[in-house]
Design an enzyme around this catalytic site. Structure first.
Site, PDB file in Angstrom:
ATOM      1  N   GLY A  59      -6.408  -3.345   7.814  1.00 24.50           N
ATOM      2  CA  GLY A  59      -7.354  -2.234   7.800  1.00 24.50           C
ATOM      3  C   GLY A  59      -8.507  -2.345   8.772  1.00 24.50           C
ATOM      4  N   GLY A  99      -1.554  -1.442   6.823  1.00 21.64           N
ATOM      5  CA  GLY A  99      -1.627  -2.603   7.699  1.00 21.64           C
ATOM      6  C   GLY A  99      -3.002  -3.243   7.618  1.00 21.64           C
ATOM      7  N   VAL A 151     -14.077  -2.968   1.797  1.00 24.70           N
ATOM      8  CA  VAL A 151     -13.372  -1.683   1.833  1.00 24.70           C
ATOM      9  C   VAL A 151     -12.552  -1.638   3.115  1.00 24.70           C
ATOM     10  CG1 VAL A 151     -13.641   0.817   1.968  1.00 24.70           C
ATOM     11  CG2 VAL A 151     -15.130  -0.513   0.454  1.00 24.70           C
ATOM     12  N   THR A 202       0.856  -1.194   0.000  1.00 26.05           N
ATOM     13  CA  THR A 202       0.000   0.000   0.000  1.00 26.05           C
ATOM     14  C   THR A 202       0.891   1.244   0.000  1.00 26.05           C
ATOM     15  OG1 THR A 202      -1.867  -1.022   1.099  1.00 26.05           O
ATOM     16  CG2 THR A 202      -1.572   1.318   1.506  1.00 26.05           C
TER      17      THR A 202
END
Ligand code: ASP
Length: 353
Positions: free
Chosen positions: A272, A270, A247, A218
């Site tokens: 989420g 990390g 999400v 990410t």
């Protein structure tokens, strides 16, 4: 005597307008991350390690050049993230991980610390640079967060660039999906992005023994521009083998990303689900605001104490209004780097660097 001093000070004040004073004094800084995660037996060749450090450096220099030439934090953040989204090395756009149905879905956000305005997109497909769509949501839409097909359709209307699925295919991410599916079959646990047995050490030597193809990647950026504005932006393909439509924290204000020019800008990476539950990015700014903590102490408190004891793996880059930078992670490594207010460049991968 006294009077002439007053006249002198008044003349000085008039000759320097507030805008000039800021512009003359304003210093710029930038920090990026390319993901945090767990380590497992090595496939980290020196070449791959070098490629990551180079990619981080290019991203940093791209954003820094925008800042140095007086560009806004928004311009710098988008330029930086674009470089990383276009690289197959990172888990964002081109190099994104695959979800449980073998597709790619992206989340991205940008937040302006002066206005507290933000634009975000979630669970979108095929957009070459999700960060650009996020910025359009900020600037051209009355909304903050658009998701899925609606976001894509709106992006098409705005003239955003799309790519075919092949553009987003990388073999190592596909192998990661196959490995995750196999792990799920063996353990009976449907989705376990950070198996605990792999995450026991932050020892420097052990941390060098890692698999960079897995959950890393990410991307995020925090910047201080010449006007004193803090901006944060993050873009991700999420977690390997996530359910389609899932999400994460990235596009959620206060969870994976936050910016307030009065306190700090944060971009996280990390697991989420934990970042959302613990409002990691906002909590760091809140500790600064309400407890008077420094950026470093606040980031450590949230990531190394609150998040870690809850079982949440990951890390953050954070910057305060003076351009001080904190890069804190409770995993064995995090791709990261900065160019600070003195112009010093740093890149790191492992803990202890
Ligand atoms: N935080 C991201 C998510 O959960 C993944 C990551 O940072 O690697 O979607």
């Amino acid at each position: 005597m006294k009077k002439s001093l007053h006249v002198f000070l008044l003349a000085l004040l008039i000759s320097i307008s507030p805008a000039q004073a800021i512009a003359e004094k304003g210093r710029v800084a930038i920090a990026v991350h390319g993901g945090a995660g767990t380590m497992k037996p090595s496939r980290a060749t020196p070449e791959l390690e070098r490629a990551y450090r180079e990619a981080l450096t290019v991203a940093l220099k791209t954003g820094y050049a925008v800042l140095e030439s007086g560009g806004s934090g928004l311009d710098a953040a988008v330029a930086t993230i674009r470089v990383m989204e276009d690289s197959p090395l990172f888990n964002a756009a081109r190099g994104a991980v695959f979800n449980s149905s073998g597709g790619n879905e992206f989340d991205a956000i940008i937040m302006d610390g002066d206005t507290l305005d933000a634009g975000a997109v979630a669970a979108i497909k095929g957009v070459r640079n999700p960060i650009e769509l996020a910025r359009l949501v900020l600037e051209r839409s009355p909304h903050v967060l658009l998701v899925g097909e609606s976001a894509q359709e709106w992006g098409r209307e705005q003239g955003i660039e799309f790519q075919d699925p092949e553009y987003f295919y990388t073999e190592r991410r596909w192998k990661s999906l196959e490995a995750a599916r196999e792990r799920a079959r063996q353990s009976g646990i449907e989705f376990d992005p950070f198996p605990t047995q792999e995450n026991k050490t932050q020892d420097k030597e052990a941390a060098k023994d890692f698999d960079p193809s897995g959950r890393f990647g990410t991307v995020g950026v925090v910047v201080l521009d010449r006007s004193g504005r803090l901006t944060a932006a993050t873009s991700t393909g999420g977690l390997t083998n996530k359910r389609w439509g899932r999400v994460g924290d990235t596009p959620i204000i206060g969870a994976g990303t936050y910016a307030d020019s009065r306190t700090c800008a944060v971009s996280g990476t990390g697991h989420g689900e934990y970042f959302m539950r613990y409002m990691v990015a906002y909590d760091i700014c809140a500790e600064m605001k309400y407890q008077g903590r420094s950026i470093q102490v606040a980031a450590e408190s949230v990531v190394m104490d609150k998040l870690k004891s809850a079982g949440g793996n990951g890390g953050v880059i954070a910057m305060d209004a003076q351009g001080n930078i904190a890069m804190v992670f409770n995993t064995p490594g995090m791709y990261r780097g900065y160019i600070d207010i003195e112009g010093k460049l740093f890149t790191g991968i492992y803990a202890g660097e």
